[in-house]
Design a protein around this motif. Structure first.
Motif, mmCIF file in Angstrom:
data_model
loop_
_atom_site.group_PDB
_atom_site.id
_atom_site.type_symbol
_atom_site.label_atom_id
_atom_site.label_comp_id
_atom_site.label_asym_id
_atom_site.label_seq_id
_atom_site.Cartn_x
_atom_site.Cartn_y
_atom_site.Cartn_z
ATOM 1 N N UNK A 23 0.792 -1.345 0.066
ATOM 2 C CA UNK A 23 0.247 -0.108 0.128
ATOM 3 C C UNK A 23 0.850 1.125 0.002
ATOM 4 N N UNK A 24 2.270 0.777 0.812
ATOM 5 C CA UNK A 24 3.022 2.734 0.809
ATOM 6 C C UNK A 24 3.060 3.233 -0.496
ATOM 7 N N UNK A 25 3.962 2.033 -1.384
ATOM 8 C CA UNK A 25 4.695 2.640 -2.600
ATOM 9 C C UNK A 25 3.683 3.326 -3.877
ATOM 10 N N UNK A 26 2.544 1.885 -3.382
ATOM 11 C CA UNK A 26 1.051 2.006 -4.354
ATOM 12 C C UNK A 26 0.323 3.569 -3.719
ATOM 13 N N UNK A 27 0.426 3.959 -2.694
ATOM 14 C CA UNK A 27 -0.804 5.160 -2.326
ATOM 15 C C UNK A 27 0.191 6.675 -2.423
ATOM 16 N N UNK A 28 1.756 6.792 -1.426
ATOM 17 C CA UNK A 28 2.169 8.021 -1.050
ATOM 18 C C UNK A 28 3.669 7.480 -2.661
ATOM 19 N N UNK A 29 4.146 7.116 -3.112
ATOM 20 C CA UNK A 29 4.930 7.051 -3.858
ATOM 21 C C UNK A 29 5.053 7.568 -4.675
ATOM 22 N N UNK A 30 2.942 7.510 -5.673
ATOM 23 C CA UNK A 30 3.251 7.408 -6.480
ATOM 24 C C UNK A 30 2.497 9.090 -7.158
ATOM 25 N N UNK A 31 1.799 9.436 -5.583
ATOM 26 C CA UNK A 31 1.595 10.643 -5.376
ATOM 27 C C UNK A 31 2.298 12.101 -5.775
ATOM 28 N N UNK A 32 3.470 11.447 -4.705
ATOM 29 C CA UNK A 32 4.846 12.513 -4.975
ATOM 30 C C UNK A 32 5.550 12.571 -6.389
ATOM 31 N N UNK A 33 5.255 11.651 -7.346
ATOM 32 C CA UNK A 33 5.588 11.527 -8.907
ATOM 33 C C UNK A 33 4.212 12.052 -8.715
ATOM 34 N N UNK A 34 3.358 12.490 -9.019
ATOM 35 C CA UNK A 34 2.562 13.348 -9.691
ATOM 36 C C UNK A 34 2.471 14.437 -9.626
ATOM 37 N N UNK A 35 3.340 15.285 -7.692
ATOM 38 C CA UNK A 35 3.656 16.751 -7.667
ATOM 39 C C UNK A 35 4.461 16.935 -8.551
ATOM 40 N N UNK A 36 6.089 16.465 -8.808
ATOM 41 C CA UNK A 36 6.717 16.677 -9.724
ATOM 42 C C UNK A 36 6.671 17.032 -11.021
ATOM 43 N N UNK A 37 6.035 15.899 -11.618
ATOM 44 C CA UNK A 37 5.041 15.417 -13.482
ATOM 45 C C UNK A 37 4.878 17.079 -13.464
ATOM 46 N N UNK A 38 3.179 17.170 -12.209
ATOM 47 C CA UNK A 38 2.626 18.145 -12.514
ATOM 48 C C UNK A 38 3.362 19.790 -12.880
ATOM 49 N N UNK A 39 4.415 19.551 -11.601
ATOM 50 C CA UNK A 39 5.176 21.181 -11.534
ATOM 51 C C UNK A 39 5.942 21.815 -13.109
ATOM 52 N N UNK A 40 6.615 20.462 -13.037
ATOM 53 C CA UNK A 40 7.309 20.904 -14.037
ATOM 54 C C UNK A 40 6.891 21.072 -15.596
ATOM 55 N N UNK A 41 5.609 20.257 -15.456
ATOM 56 C CA UNK A 41 4.633 20.772 -16.787
ATOM 57 C C UNK A 41 3.871 21.478 -16.965
ATOM 58 N N UNK A 42 3.754 22.350 -16.124
ATOM 59 C CA UNK A 42 2.778 23.311 -15.681
ATOM 60 C C UNK A 42 4.006 24.484 -16.024
ATOM 61 N N UNK A 43 5.457 24.749 -15.588
ATOM 62 C CA UNK A 43 5.756 25.314 -15.755
ATOM 63 C C UNK A 43 6.553 25.485 -16.910
ATOM 64 N N UNK A 44 7.159 24.424 -17.578
ATOM 65 C CA UNK A 44 7.185 24.562 -18.788
ATOM 66 C C UNK A 44 6.007 24.894 -20.320
ATOM 67 N N UNK A 45 5.090 24.833 -19.836
ATOM 68 C CA UNK A 45 3.898 24.973 -20.614
ATOM 69 C C UNK A 45 3.341 26.462 -20.497
ATOM 70 N N UNK A 46 4.133 27.539 -21.033
ATOM 71 C CA UNK A 46 4.296 28.952 -21.079
ATOM 72 C C UNK A 46 2.283 29.241 -21.381
ATOM 73 N N UNK A 47 2.007 29.325 -22.286
ATOM 74 C CA UNK A 47 0.713 29.266 -22.633
ATOM 75 C C UNK A 47 -0.382 28.931 -21.310
ATOM 76 N N UNK A 48 0.087 28.196 -21.030
ATOM 77 C CA UNK A 48 -0.949 27.866 -19.827
ATOM 78 C C UNK A 48 -1.040 28.577 -18.695
ATOM 79 N N UNK A 49 0.795 28.459 -18.303
ATOM 80 C CA UNK A 49 1.102 28.915 -17.030
ATOM 81 C C UNK A 49 0.475 30.510 -16.902
ATOM 82 N N UNK A 50 0.915 31.041 -18.310
ATOM 83 C CA UNK A 50 0.267 32.695 -18.391
ATOM 84 C C UNK A 50 -1.320 32.909 -18.590
ATOM 85 N N UNK A 51 -1.524 31.577 -18.987
ATOM 86 C CA UNK A 51 -3.508 32.317 -18.553
ATOM 87 C C UNK A 51 -4.474 33.081 -18.146
#
Length: 454
Positions: free
Chosen positions: A415-443
């Motif tokens: 349960x631990x990795x399936x629950x917490x580990x994957x959620x932390x990966x989501x934080x990284x993916x969304x943060x990087x993606x939002x900052x890279x796609x400037x039209x979305x970040x500046x919308x």
């Protein structure tokens, strides 16, 4: 490209006028009138905006959908609990989510094209009838005690297809029955009512499932509640698409909608962050196992916790419509969701888990409103059905992939990795993606027009 928007109906003035003080100058009131006015204005600015309820068509639709949400959540909890009782496998529970993925994708995309070609009221009613028939079939399998997981998965698949069509039609209906400036408020009301159902539904399911022949009671309750949605759909006026619409139908019209999204980074990035949130940080498939292994019960409370937070956030959501940088706000809300989910997977006290899941639910309400509002105001009416179909695929398909991911990971890693580990990966993916796609970040939404600028 400017959007094609419906003609707004006449609205009552927002808020009510303040009465003037009649006290003599020598006996001033406890609080000065100006301070009272500021206080009342501040409360209206924070509280849930209910102005869309002044429109009878929207009000009836909201009431019917609210009742259906409760019943739908009763079934949504009963199905995985029944499957887990039959198999004792979190992977099997995850399969209940993925069983409907293909119908969801196919009928979500094609249903959106149909919604841009024909009367959306007729389409909504027909698909709702199919959903109701599936609920009756689930009731019958419980009464007959068939104990067949493949049958349950098959019914889930049919229900997913009907839901995809009805959701595409409903999402395209809302911008036609309320004025454009009230679309964020209407969406907030919809999500808040839905989240009330997500709170009440699992709690009702927990009570009903515990009864003798509990699965029968649960599916029966859903069948009764869903009938109210059918009544509200019958009372809708005809809603024929405006503009050019999907004249050709078929795959070509679907691809027209996909091309529109592909050319708009704001739209496809809003979908991408939701996919990341639901596939990487959605723990609901783990709730039956967590309730049994960690907490010794409380599965209904776990399923309700996220929605409890969303309801509380909805009650104090008046500020949402005033945020101009909606892309940035959406990204921050998704990151907040993932952080709260990750923390919830690290604690062993049920009360603490519920608090953290509620915090995640509050962030989810905010992100859901911005996703839906961006889509409905960015696209012309002639494309709203198709884009709403894509939205349905993403919003409803993401959790199903998340269920499969969580169930498979839990079976392999715990349960631990399936629950917490994957959620932390989501934080990284969304943060990087939002900052890279400037039209979305500046919308940014401008007050002069319902169309935002990126």
């Amino acid at each position: 490209m400017p959007t094609t928007s419906p003609t707004p109906r006449d609205l009552p003035p927002a808020g009510s006028s303040e009465g003037s003080s009649t006290a003599p100058p020598t006996a001033p009131p406890t609080a000065p009138p100006a301070r009272k006015a500021r206080s009342a204005s501040g409360l209206r600015g924070v509280a849930l905006d209910t102005r869309p309820l002044a429109h009878p068509v929207f009000r009836r639709l909201l009431i019917g959908q609210g009742a259906a949400y409760v019943g739908t959540m009763v079934t949504s909890v009963t199905i995985p609990v029944q499957v887990y009782a039959l198999t004792r496998s979190s992977l099997a529970v995850g399969l209940t989510g993925v069983a409907g993925l293909v119908p969801l994708v196919v009928f979500g995309l094609y249903g959106g094209a149909i919604a841009d070609r024909f009367d959306r009221r007729t389409l909504y009613l027909a698909s709702a009838c199919v959903t109701w028939a599936v609920t009756l079939a689930l009731l019958c399998q419980a009464v007959a005690d068939l104990r067949s997981v493949p049958l349950i998965l098959g019914l889930v698949a049919v229900q997913a297809g009907a839901f995809a069509v009805s959701s595409a039609a409903r999402g395209a209906i809302i911008p036609r029955i309320v004025p454009v400036p009230l679309i964020p408020a209407a969406n907030t009301l919809y999500f808040t009512v839905g989240n009330v159902g997500q709170v009440a539904g699992p709690l009702v399911a927990g009570v009903l499932i515990a009864l003798p022949n509990g699965y029968r009671w649960a599916y029966g309750a859903d069948a009764v509640l869903f009938s109210l949605l059918l009544y509200s759909a019958l009372r809708l006026p005809p809603i024929v698409p405006t503009g050019t619409g999907a004249r050709t139908g078929g795959l070509r019209s679907v691809f027209d909608g996909l091309r529109f999204i592909a050319a708009a980074p704001v739209l496809w990035m809003s979908f991408a962050v939701d996919i990341a949130a639901m596939t990487l940080a959605m723990p609901t498939a783990l709730f039956p196992a967590a309730a049994q292994l960690r907490f010794g019960g409380g599965v209904g409370l776990l399923y309700s916790a996220i929605a409890i937070g969303s309801v509380v956030a909805g009650l104090f959501s008046g500020w949402i419509g005033r945020v101009r940088r909606q892309g940035r706000a959406l990204a921050i809300a998704v990151i907040t969701w993932a952080v709260a989910i990750a923390l919830a997977g690290t604690v062993r006290q049920l009360f603490a888990v519920v608090i953290l899941l509620a915090a995640a639910g509050a962030a989810d309400l905010v992100s859901a409103v911005y996703r839906q509002t961006i889509l409905q105001t960015y696209a012309p009416d002639a494309l709203r059905g198709r884009l709403q179909g894509v939205f349905t695929v993403v919003v409803a398909g993401g959790p199903r992939l998340g269920d499969l991911r969580a169930g498979a990971m839990a079976s392999a890693t715990g349960l631990g990795i399936a629950w917490t580990g994957s959620a932390l990966l989501c934080v990284v993916v969304v943060t990087v993606g939002a900052l890279l796609i400037r039209p979305f970040w500046r919308y940014t939404v401008t007050p002069a027009s319902p169309r935002a600028h990126d």
